[in-house]
Motif scaffolding. Structure first.
Motif, PDB file in Angstrom:
ATOM      1  N   ALA A  53       0.829  -1.204   0.000  1.00  0.00           N
ATOM      2  CA  ALA A  53       0.000   0.000   0.000  1.00  0.00           C
ATOM      3  C   ALA A  53       0.864   1.255   0.000  1.00  0.00           C
ATOM      4  CB  ALA A  53      -0.924   0.000   1.213  1.00  0.00           C
ATOM      5  N   LEU A  54       2.066   1.136   0.574  1.00  0.00           N
ATOM      6  CA  LEU A  54       3.019   2.256   0.578  1.00  0.00           C
ATOM      7  C   LEU A  54       3.892   2.262  -0.669  1.00  0.00           C
ATOM      8  CD1 LEU A  54       4.103   2.067   4.331  1.00  0.00           C
ATOM      9  CD2 LEU A  54       2.798   3.924   3.249  1.00  0.00           C
ATOM     10  N   ARG A  55       3.584   1.347  -1.614  1.00  0.00           N
ATOM     11  CA  ARG A  55       4.310   1.217  -2.879  1.00  0.00           C
ATOM     12  C   ARG A  55       5.760   0.778  -2.663  1.00  0.00           C
ATOM     13  NH1 ARG A  55       2.016   6.386  -6.417  1.00  0.00           N
ATOM     14  NH2 ARG A  55      -0.187   5.780  -6.280  1.00  0.00           N
ATOM     15  N   VAL A  56       5.964  -0.039  -1.664  1.00  0.00           N
ATOM     16  CA  VAL A  56       7.265  -0.669  -1.437  1.00  0.00           C
ATOM     17  C   VAL A  56       7.135  -2.108  -1.905  1.00  0.00           C
ATOM     18  CG1 VAL A  56       9.005  -1.339   0.258  1.00  0.00           C
ATOM     19  CG2 VAL A  56       7.732   0.804   0.546  1.00  0.00           C
ATOM     20  N   ASP A  57       7.769  -2.459  -3.008  1.00  0.00           N
ATOM     21  CA  ASP A  57       7.610  -3.807  -3.559  1.00  0.00           C
ATOM     22  C   ASP A  57       8.886  -4.642  -3.509  1.00  0.00           C
ATOM     23  OD1 ASP A  57       9.080  -2.548  -5.480  1.00  0.00           O
ATOM     24  OD2 ASP A  57       7.570  -2.706  -7.062  1.00  0.00           O
ATOM     25  N   GLN A  58       9.973  -4.050  -3.027  1.00  0.00           N
ATOM     26  CA  GLN A  58      11.238  -4.781  -2.957  1.00  0.00           C
ATOM     27  C   GLN A  58      12.068  -4.233  -1.803  1.00  0.00           C
ATOM     28  OE1 GLN A  58      11.812  -7.152  -5.412  1.00  0.00           O
ATOM     29  NE2 GLN A  58      13.845  -7.848  -4.773  1.00  0.00           N
ATOM     30  N   ILE A  59      12.611  -5.156  -0.994  1.00  0.00           N
ATOM     31  CA  ILE A  59      13.547  -4.776   0.056  1.00  0.00           C
ATOM     32  C   ILE A  59      14.804  -5.599  -0.145  1.00  0.00           C
ATOM     33  CG2 ILE A  59      13.991  -4.680   2.546  1.00  0.00           C
ATOM     34  CD1 ILE A  59      11.016  -4.408   3.002  1.00  0.00           C
ATOM     35  N   GLY A  60      15.830  -4.967  -0.707  1.00  0.00           N
ATOM     36  CA  GLY A  60      17.035  -5.709  -1.043  1.00  0.00           C
ATOM     37  C   GLY A  60      16.707  -6.798  -2.044  1.00  0.00           C
ATOM     38  N   PRO A  61      17.135  -8.037  -1.772  1.00  0.00           N
ATOM     39  CA  PRO A  61      16.846  -9.139  -2.704  1.00  0.00           C
ATOM     40  C   PRO A  61      15.471  -9.773  -2.487  1.00  0.00           C
ATOM     41  CG  PRO A  61      18.209  -9.943  -0.921  1.00  0.00           C
ATOM     42  CD  PRO A  61      18.005  -8.464  -0.676  1.00  0.00           C
ATOM     43  N   PHE A  62      14.695  -9.216  -1.557  1.00  0.00           N
ATOM     44  CA  PHE A  62      13.441  -9.864  -1.160  1.00  0.00           C
ATOM     45  C   PHE A  62      12.228  -9.157  -1.747  1.00  0.00           C
ATOM     46  CE2 PHE A  62      16.467 -10.342   2.446  1.00  0.00           C
ATOM     47  CZ  PHE A  62      16.721 -11.694   2.272  1.00  0.00           C
ATOM     48  N   PRO A  63      11.445  -9.851  -2.593  1.00  0.00           N
ATOM     49  CA  PRO A  63      10.200  -9.272  -3.117  1.00  0.00           C
ATOM     50  C   PRO A  63       9.127  -9.238  -2.040  1.00  0.00           C
ATOM     51  CG  PRO A  63      10.460 -11.526  -3.894  1.00  0.00           C
ATOM     52  CD  PRO A  63      11.708 -11.198  -3.123  1.00  0.00           C
ATOM     53  N   VAL A  64       8.579  -8.075  -1.802  1.00  0.00           N
ATOM     54  CA  VAL A  64       7.580  -7.904  -0.741  1.00  0.00           C
ATOM     55  C   VAL A  64       6.333  -8.730  -1.005  1.00  0.00           C
ATOM     56  CG1 VAL A  64       6.013  -6.209   0.298  1.00  0.00           C
ATOM     57  CG2 VAL A  64       8.429  -5.647  -0.034  1.00  0.00           C
ATOM     58  N   GLN A  65       5.970  -8.915  -2.275  1.00  0.00           N
ATOM     59  CA  GLN A  65       4.703  -9.544  -2.616  1.00  0.00           C
ATOM     60  C   GLN A  65       4.581 -10.983  -2.120  1.00  0.00           C
ATOM     61  OE1 GLN A  65       5.780  -9.470  -7.030  1.00  0.00           O
ATOM     62  NE2 GLN A  65       4.457 -11.258  -6.939  1.00  0.00           N
ATOM     63  N   TYR A  66       5.706 -11.633  -1.789  1.00  0.00           N
ATOM     64  CA  TYR A  66       5.632 -13.012  -1.313  1.00  0.00           C
ATOM     65  C   TYR A  66       5.888 -13.153   0.181  1.00  0.00           C
ATOM     66  CZ  TYR A  66       5.603 -14.305  -6.230  1.00  0.00           C
ATOM     67  OH  TYR A  66       5.275 -14.433  -7.550  1.00  0.00           O
ATOM     68  N   PHE A  67       6.166 -12.039   0.841  1.00  0.00           N
ATOM     69  CA  PHE A  67       6.450 -12.095   2.275  1.00  0.00           C
ATOM     70  C   PHE A  67       5.247 -12.649   3.040  1.00  0.00           C
ATOM     71  CE2 PHE A  67       6.809 -10.122   6.538  1.00  0.00           C
ATOM     72  CZ  PHE A  67       8.047 -10.637   6.903  1.00  0.00           C
ATOM     73  N   GLY A  68       4.068 -12.141   2.711  1.00  0.00           N
ATOM     74  CA  GLY A  68       2.856 -12.622   3.360  1.00  0.00           C
ATOM     75  C   GLY A  68       2.347 -13.931   2.791  1.00  0.00           C
ATOM     76  N   VAL A  69       2.699 -14.211   1.529  1.00  0.00           N
ATOM     77  CA  VAL A  69       2.285 -15.485   0.931  1.00  0.00           C
ATOM     78  C   VAL A  69       2.869 -16.651   1.717  1.00  0.00           C
ATOM     79  CG1 VAL A  69       2.496 -16.963  -1.107  1.00  0.00           C
ATOM     80  CG2 VAL A  69       1.938 -14.550  -1.382  1.00  0.00           C
ATOM     81  N   LEU A  70       4.112 -16.511   2.173  1.00  0.00           N
ATOM     82  CA  LEU A  70       4.707 -17.566   2.996  1.00  0.00           C
ATOM     83  C   LEU A  70       3.929 -17.728   4.295  1.00  0.00           C
ATOM     84  CD1 LEU A  70       8.536 -16.924   2.471  1.00  0.00           C
ATOM     85  CD2 LEU A  70       7.092 -18.642   1.391  1.00  0.00           C
ATOM     86  N   GLY A  71       3.420 -16.622   4.827  1.00  0.00           N
ATOM     87  CA  GLY A  71       2.558 -16.716   6.005  1.00  0.00           C
ATOM     88  C   GLY A  71       1.281 -17.474   5.709  1.00  0.00           C
TER      89      GLY A  71
END
Length: 344
Positions: free
Chosen positions: A26-44
């Motif tokens: 929602a804050l338009r942050v889609d990447q943190i270093g080598p980690f794609p944000v879009q799958y962070f919660g998918v693993l949850g």
């Protein structure tokens, strides 16, 4: 069901990961270093799938009646899901967004609403989804149909080996399905490890210290996030499920007290956090980040609590009463049938 504090901790980590992912998007942050944000919660979400299969196997162990199981699960899942859809429609909440355009409201056709309320949108294509997070619930509902069968199979063969063979066979079958293709065939690989974990808790002795559990989860996230796809999610679920029974239970109340509360309201948090993000990140856009986060946090706490006490818990109790009544009638019909049989 067994009292295992570790499950509350893991469940709380899973739902927090979903909230964090969507807040960042929602804050338009889609990447943190080598980690794609879009799958962070998918693993949850995948953790939730494993825990669902595990916990429901214990539920069937306690009460191995299929009709009772289905009635209880319907009242556990559907009322709050339907309420969230209705709320999104009434308030025109922009909760159907994508990764690139998080805040969207698409006025759905009646057909799409009915499909979503039935939680079969993975089987019947929906042109205009109402709430993005609802994509996971059809898999849970469809897995309910198979869990009693798996339970009775496991009771006759209490071993992970045949389930692991089935898991590998299914993996080979779906390897050509698009990696991000949402279908139940792919989702089965997330639930089966939960059944293996059920066997593991029954057969294996926990010998790893409890403090290693958060480290285990962190390592799993770091391993699978950089190049994640939904096929690799099978490996994530398998490692998580087979590792979970080996950890001793957490005893620290500093960790367990908040974990219990978050786990208790986790379903409401999962369904209602989209509304909290809309309030904080959309309605308060233009304000400072601190104000927006505070405006998100308040409904993130309040809405799930209200949903639990006004809808979720009453519906769970109603489902339990109806299930007990249906089971009693079934037993009475069986008794009448056997009384009519001629004596040997």
């Amino acid at each position: 069901m067994r009292d295992l504090p570790n499950l509350d901790f893991v469940r709380s980590v899973a739902v927090i990961s979903v909230v964090v992912e969507h807040t960042l998007l929602a804050l338009r942050v889609d990447q943190i270093g080598p980690f794609p944000v879009q799958y962070f919660g998918v693993l949850g979400v995948l953790v939730f799938f494993v825990l669902t299969a595990l916990v429901l196997m214990w539920s069937l162990e306690r009460k191995p009646h299929t009709l009772d199981f289905y009635i209880r699960r319907w009242f556990r899942i559907y009322p709050l899901a339907i309420l969230s859809i209705v709320a999104a429609l009434i308030f025109h909440a922009p909760t159907s967004g994508t990764i690139t355009n998080y805040f969207q409201y698409q006025h759905p056709h009646l057909r799409d609403v009915v499909v979503q309320m039935a939680l079969v949108q993975d089987l019947i294509f929906v042109n205009r989804p109402t709430i993005g997070v609802l994509w996971t619930l059809p898999y849970e509902v469809q897995m309910y149909l198979l869990l009693p069968v798996l339970f009775f199979f496991v009771q006759k063969n209490f071993s992970t080996k045949p389930l692991l063979v089935l898991w590998i066979f299914l993996l080979l079958l779906v390897r050509h399905v698009p990696a991000d293709g949402h279908n139940f065939g792919v989702a089965m690989g997330y639930f089966l490890p939960g059944v293996m974990a059920y066997i593991g808790f029954g057969r294996w002795k926990p010998n790893l210290p409890a403090w290693l559990l958060p480290v285990f989860l962190l390592v799993l996230w770091l391993m699978f996030l950089p190049r994640f796809d939904f096929h690799k999610g099978w490996g994530f679920c398998l490692i998580f499920a087979l590792g979970l029974p080996f950890f001793k239970q957490i005893k620290s109340e500093i960790v367990l007290a908040p974990s219990r509360q978050i786990a208790k309201y986790s379903y409401g948090i999962y369904l209602m956090h989209s509304f909290a993000i809309v309030i904080g990140m959309y309605l308060f856009r233009g304000h400072s980040l601190a104000v927006r986060l505070a405006a998100e946090l308040v409904p993130l706490v309040v809405l799930p609590i209200l949903a639990y006490h006004l809808v979720e818990h009453p519906m769970i109790r109603l489902g339990a009463r109806l299930a007990a009544r249906a089971e009693k009638k079934y037993e009475q019909r069986e008794l009448k049938y056997f009384r009519k049989l001629p004596a040997a």
